[in-house]
Design an enzyme around this catalytic site. Structure first.
Site, mmCIF file in Angstrom:
data_model
loop_
_atom_site.group_PDB
_atom_site.id
_atom_site.type_symbol
_atom_site.label_atom_id
_atom_site.label_comp_id
_atom_site.label_asym_id
_atom_site.label_seq_id
_atom_site.Cartn_x
_atom_site.Cartn_y
_atom_site.Cartn_z
ATOM 1 N N ARG A 176 0.954 -23.188 56.567
ATOM 2 C CA ARG A 176 1.167 -22.448 57.807
ATOM 3 C C ARG A 176 2.459 -21.646 57.643
ATOM 4 O O ARG A 176 3.547 -22.177 57.810
ATOM 5 C CB ARG A 176 1.286 -23.433 58.980
ATOM 6 C CG ARG A 176 1.137 -22.789 60.353
ATOM 7 C CD ARG A 176 1.609 -23.727 61.440
ATOM 8 N NE ARG A 176 3.051 -23.755 61.497
ATOM 9 C CZ ARG A 176 3.780 -24.817 61.855
ATOM 10 N NH1 ARG A 176 3.204 -25.936 62.192
ATOM 11 N NH2 ARG A 176 5.098 -24.751 61.864
ATOM 12 N N HIS A 221 4.671 -22.769 64.422
ATOM 13 C CA HIS A 221 3.483 -23.354 65.032
ATOM 14 C C HIS A 221 2.971 -22.451 66.149
ATOM 15 O O HIS A 221 1.795 -22.119 66.223
ATOM 16 C CB HIS A 221 3.808 -24.747 65.574
ATOM 17 C CG HIS A 221 2.753 -25.284 66.482
ATOM 18 N ND1 HIS A 221 1.551 -25.750 66.011
ATOM 19 C CD2 HIS A 221 2.710 -25.397 67.828
ATOM 20 C CE1 HIS A 221 0.808 -26.133 67.037
ATOM 21 N NE2 HIS A 221 1.484 -25.929 68.149
ATOM 22 N N TYR A 244 12.904 -27.855 61.008
ATOM 23 C CA TYR A 244 12.254 -28.939 60.259
ATOM 24 C C TYR A 244 11.807 -28.569 58.855
ATOM 25 O O TYR A 244 11.234 -29.380 58.149
ATOM 26 C CB TYR A 244 11.074 -29.523 61.057
ATOM 27 C CG TYR A 244 10.039 -28.506 61.517
ATOM 28 C CD1 TYR A 244 9.016 -28.094 60.657
ATOM 29 C CD2 TYR A 244 10.073 -27.968 62.795
ATOM 30 C CE1 TYR A 244 8.064 -27.173 61.073
ATOM 31 C CE2 TYR A 244 9.130 -27.036 63.220
ATOM 32 C CZ TYR A 244 8.123 -26.647 62.357
ATOM 33 O OH TYR A 244 7.192 -25.739 62.772
HETATM 34 C C1 LIG Z 1 -4.483 -34.354 72.520
HETATM 35 C C2 LIG Z 1 -3.344 -33.428 72.252
HETATM 36 N N1 LIG Z 1 -2.136 -33.940 71.909
HETATM 37 C C3 LIG Z 1 -1.095 -33.112 71.676
HETATM 38 C C4 LIG Z 1 -1.234 -31.757 71.797
HETATM 39 C C5 LIG Z 1 -0.041 -30.827 71.549
HETATM 40 N N2 LIG Z 1 -0.215 -30.095 70.262
HETATM 41 C C6 LIG Z 1 -0.708 -28.857 70.247
HETATM 42 S S1 LIG Z 1 -0.881 -28.277 68.703
HETATM 43 C C7 LIG Z 1 -0.309 -29.686 67.998
HETATM 44 C C8 LIG Z 1 -0.251 -29.817 66.498
HETATM 45 C C9 LIG Z 1 -1.598 -29.691 65.850
HETATM 46 O O1 LIG Z 1 -1.503 -29.646 64.464
HETATM 47 P P1 LIG Z 1 -2.732 -29.412 63.512
HETATM 48 O O2 LIG Z 1 -3.958 -30.049 64.071
HETATM 49 O O3 LIG Z 1 -2.345 -29.811 62.143
HETATM 50 O O4 LIG Z 1 -3.032 -27.853 63.562
HETATM 51 P P2 LIG Z 1 -2.095 -26.623 63.179
HETATM 52 O O5 LIG Z 1 -1.246 -26.330 64.384
HETATM 53 O O6 LIG Z 1 -1.287 -27.029 61.997
HETATM 54 O O7 LIG Z 1 -3.003 -25.482 62.893
HETATM 55 C C10 LIG Z 1 0.044 -30.594 69.000
HETATM 56 C C11 LIG Z 1 0.626 -31.911 68.751
HETATM 57 C C12 LIG Z 1 -2.499 -31.277 72.175
HETATM 58 N N3 LIG Z 1 -2.750 -29.964 72.330
HETATM 59 N N4 LIG Z 1 -3.535 -32.125 72.378
#
Ligand SMILES: Cc1ncc(C[n+]2csc(CCOP(=O)(O)OP(=O)(O)O)c2C)c(N)n1
Lengths: 405, 325
Positions: A292, A296, A305
């Protein structure tokens, strides 16, 4: 004889454990970073038209992402998420599908939606939550959805789309099942692809969804975007074991790992995965390894981080540049023309922002529509009450007061 | 008309629905060949095939996630959660997904074809984890409908209506009555409108309101009250969401008194919502405070179940308190 334990008993007499990393799953890579095909690698069957549509989608999304990131900083939209670094993973997988296959995405897959034909103005209407937004201005920016383009509307809770994709794919398969035998009688017309991050793969829904698809045999392509981070949490704090792919194997699902910055590898893997789904009615898991490159979201600052050096290392690995080199080598792409197109797109994006931000907010009635197929009496009553209140205090509700009929 | 118990009535509703919709599916834990732990789906796999009536792995969130996807595809989907106590692993899929699918997508997609069936309630010596009545948790969520039948006739007609409704519906089946309640049920198709309460018996002194298995209890309490010359109007709410305010308001305006009874704990139970609404709409007609006779604010007990439950005697005591206020 069926074995009620559903395991193969390979008896031996020495105490030994299988290491959690024993599955060392290889990564398919076809294009090198310099855009050359590796010796021994097979270029997938991709037409010039598809390859160019794929390339143009990636390039467009890169430009849209840059512009909207900036628009967020200017305070014009509340939030944005780019797919920097993962353009090939998302676009090439979508390109390997039929346009009628269902896409159930996480949130970083705008490229798949654009590949399907979601227009610039449609992106803008959603981000500016105006009255032309197909989602009627109810969700945060980037929660796109389009019935016409078979792109299921994004939901914020992570992972929820994974078991849903299993159910949806099962529905696509139903009509191809022989009533008497319960077996697949013909090839399946359409499948479902389900995107999620390696972070989302820790949710219970991931396990539920993969297990359901494997056991009930649903033609779904699980596409795990392992991009190294879930917000600030690096992959090694997210899971032990050999990535997400090893879990596919554990669930009895055909699995492949690909270099997610390599459009040809992703395309080849997805094309093959779709073929398996269509012919066997069973699921496939693809784990795409990418990085990525961006933050984020616009609410995130990765400098807290990860190091600049780490980011710089990965900056060199641009999936779009890699694919472009290959296209140029095929004589499929004219670089001068490409540069000119970019200029036009840049202008179009700027113009689209200006247009979308001037479109009115959704009408007040949209507050109560779509909760049920028709509003329940309480809701209509609450709405009448609200309308009367707004009309009594028009200055406090300037965007709606003047529009109430 | 045939004599049926509630399970047979439910089975009949499912059978009609499956024969009407060639792509309808029923699934859940053990619902396949075995017919479900209560046998509500008996014989359906034989009739409609393993691809339409099937066991799932043991995963409630998986069942509801899968159900959401299948319903979004457009297939009539009937998902069973084996006991309402085990619906909580699927809570997110229901409140964040099922209930919001249509709204969040601007009606680009919906899961209106979904019906979730689940046995609820106590009275079977099931203790903490086989006795709960979780309707109030879901009643706080716009976008789903919630229905609870009180006998076989109601169960069949309401379940048919739920399956045909264009919104996702949670159908709570009073498991204590599965076999205990027997009555006349048409063999053919019929539907009972969702969102309407039923005046089971007219009366003039006090309105008694309940739903599901608790209907039997308030009817017994009404019997005790009639012996003392108190005339009770008995109402079955039937639908928790949306609920039939008008029927209740006119009844309370007539009797001036209301006693609500439900099995779930009293605090924040659905009775609280009803009491608040009725005092707003019937304030000048009320002769006494609205009373609630409900489960206590404890988990559902085992050994002391008899003491815990809102039984007929407790409801009768409340009726007397109401009329002598
Ligand atoms: C159930 C839930 N918990 C927490 C969140 C907050 N949140 C949004 S994105 C994220 C990280 C997701 O990471 P990943 O699945 O690896 O996808 P990436 O962002 O790296 O594409 C979090 C913790 C959420 N949207 N839904």
């Amino acid at each position: 004889m069926t074995n009620p334990n559903n395991v193969s008993l390979n008896i031996h007499h020495e105490l030994s454990f299988i290491d959690g990393h024993a599955l060392n799953i290889p990564t398919l890579k076809i294009l090198s970073e310099t855009g050359d095909v590796y010796p021994g690698a097979t270029v997938p069957n991709i037409s010039q038209d598809t390859a160019l549509r794929l390339y143009r989608t990636m390039r467009f999304i890169r430009m849209l992402d840059e512009r909207m990131q900036a628009a967020q900083r200017q305070g014009r939209i509340s939030f944005y998420m780019q797919c920097l670094g993962e353009e090939a993973a998302v676009t090439a997988s979508a390109a390997a599908l039929d346009d009628d296959d269902m896409i159930m995405a996480q949130y970083r897959e705008q490229a798949a939606l654009h590949y399907r034909g979601f227009r610039l103005d449609q992106f803008m209407n959603q981000m500016f939550s105006n009255e032309l937004d197909l989602g009627k201005g109810r969700q945060m920016p980037i929660h796109y959805g389009s019935n016409e383009l078979n792109y299921m509307t994004i939901s914020s809770p992570l992972g929820t789309q994974i078991p849903q994709a299993s159910g949806h794919a099962y529905g696509q398969k139903l009509k191809h099942i022989d009533e008497k035998t319960g077996e697949l009688a013909s090839e399946i017309d359409n499948v479902t692809i389900c995107y999620f991050g390696e972070g989302a793969a820790s949710e219970g829904d991931f396990h539920a969804g993969l297990n359901m698809a494997a056991v009930l045999k649903a033609p779904v392509i699980f596409f795990a975007r392992n991009n190294g981070y879930a917000i600030s949490t690096p992959a090694d704090e997210q899971f032990a074991g050999d990535g997400i792919a090893s879990r596919g194997v554990g669930y009895g699902i055909k699995t492949i790992r690909v270099d997610g910055a390599d459009a040809l590898a992703v395309f080849a893997a997805t094309q093959a995965a779709r073929d398996i789904c269509v012919k066997t009615g069973e699921p496939v898991l693809i784990e795409s390894i990418a990085y990525r490159l961006g933050a984020h979201s616009t609410s995130d600052d990765p400098s807290g981080y990860r190091s600049k050096e780490e980011e710089a290392d990965h900056q060199l690995n641009c999936p779009i540049a890699r694919f472009k080199k290959w296209l140029v080598a095929q004589n499929w792409l004219d670089e001068a023309q490409d540069d000119a197109e970019k200029e036009t797109i840049r202008e179009q994006i700027l113009e689209a922002v200006k247009v979308a931000e001037k479109v009115e907010k959704p009408a007040l009635e949209s507050l109560i529509s779509d909760v049920y197929d028709t509003p329940i009496p309480e809701l209509s009553e609450q709405y009448e009450h609200l309308k009367a209140h707004i009309l009594a205090h028009p200055d406090a509700y300037p965007t709606t007061a003047g529009r109430i009929k | 008309m045939a004599q049926m118990n509630m399970l047979q009535a439910i089975n009949s509703a499912l059978d009609i629905s499956m024969s009407e919709h060639p792509n309808a599916c029923i699934f859940g834990e053990d619902v396949g060949h075995f017919g479900g732990v209560f046998r509500a789906t008996s014989g359906l796999q034989e009739r409609y095939g393993r691809h339409r009536v099937f066991n799932t792995p043991l995963t409630e969130q998986g069942i509801l996630g899968f159900a959401n996807g299948l319903a979004a595809f457009g297939a009539p989907t009937i998902a069973e959660i084996q006991f309402a106590d085990y619906i909580f692993p699927a809570f997110d899929q229901i409140v964040n997904e099922t209930a919001k699918f249509r709204y969040r997508s601007g009606n680009e997609f919906n899961v209106g074809k979904l019906t979730i069936r689940t046995p609820y309630g106590g009275g079977i010596a099931g203790g903490l984890y086989h006795s709960q009545s979780p309707e109030a948790y879901f009643a706080h969520t716009p976008g789903i409908k919630i229905v609870v039948p009180r006998n076989p006739h109601q169960a069949k007609g309401l379940l048919r209506a739920c399956i045909e409704d264009d919104n996702p519906v949670l159908f709570f089946e009073p498991k204590r009555l599965y076999r205990a309640s027997i009555g006349e049920v048409p063999e053919g198709d019929y539907r009972i409108e969702i969102g309407t309460a039923e005046i089971v018996k007219e009366g003039k002194d006090v309105t008694l309101l309940a739903w599901g298995a608790q209907m039997e209890i308030i009817e017994q309490a009404a019997g005790l009250a009639e012996k003392e010359g108190i005339s009770c109007e008995i109402i079955d709410l039937r639908s928790i969401l949306p609920w039939d305010r008008d029927t209740l308001v006119s009844s309370v305006n007539k009797t001036g008194r209301l006693v609500i009874s439900h099995e779930a704990p009293i605090t924040n139970g659905f009775g609280a919502e009803i009491a608040a609404t009725i005092q707003q709409h019937c304030f000048l007609h009320l002769e006494s405070p609205i009373l609630r006779v409900c489960g206590m604010d404890t988990p559902y007990p085992l050994a002391l179940e008899k003491e815990y439950v809102p039984d007929a005697l407790k409801v009768f005591a409340a009726i007397k308190q109401s009329v002598t206020f």
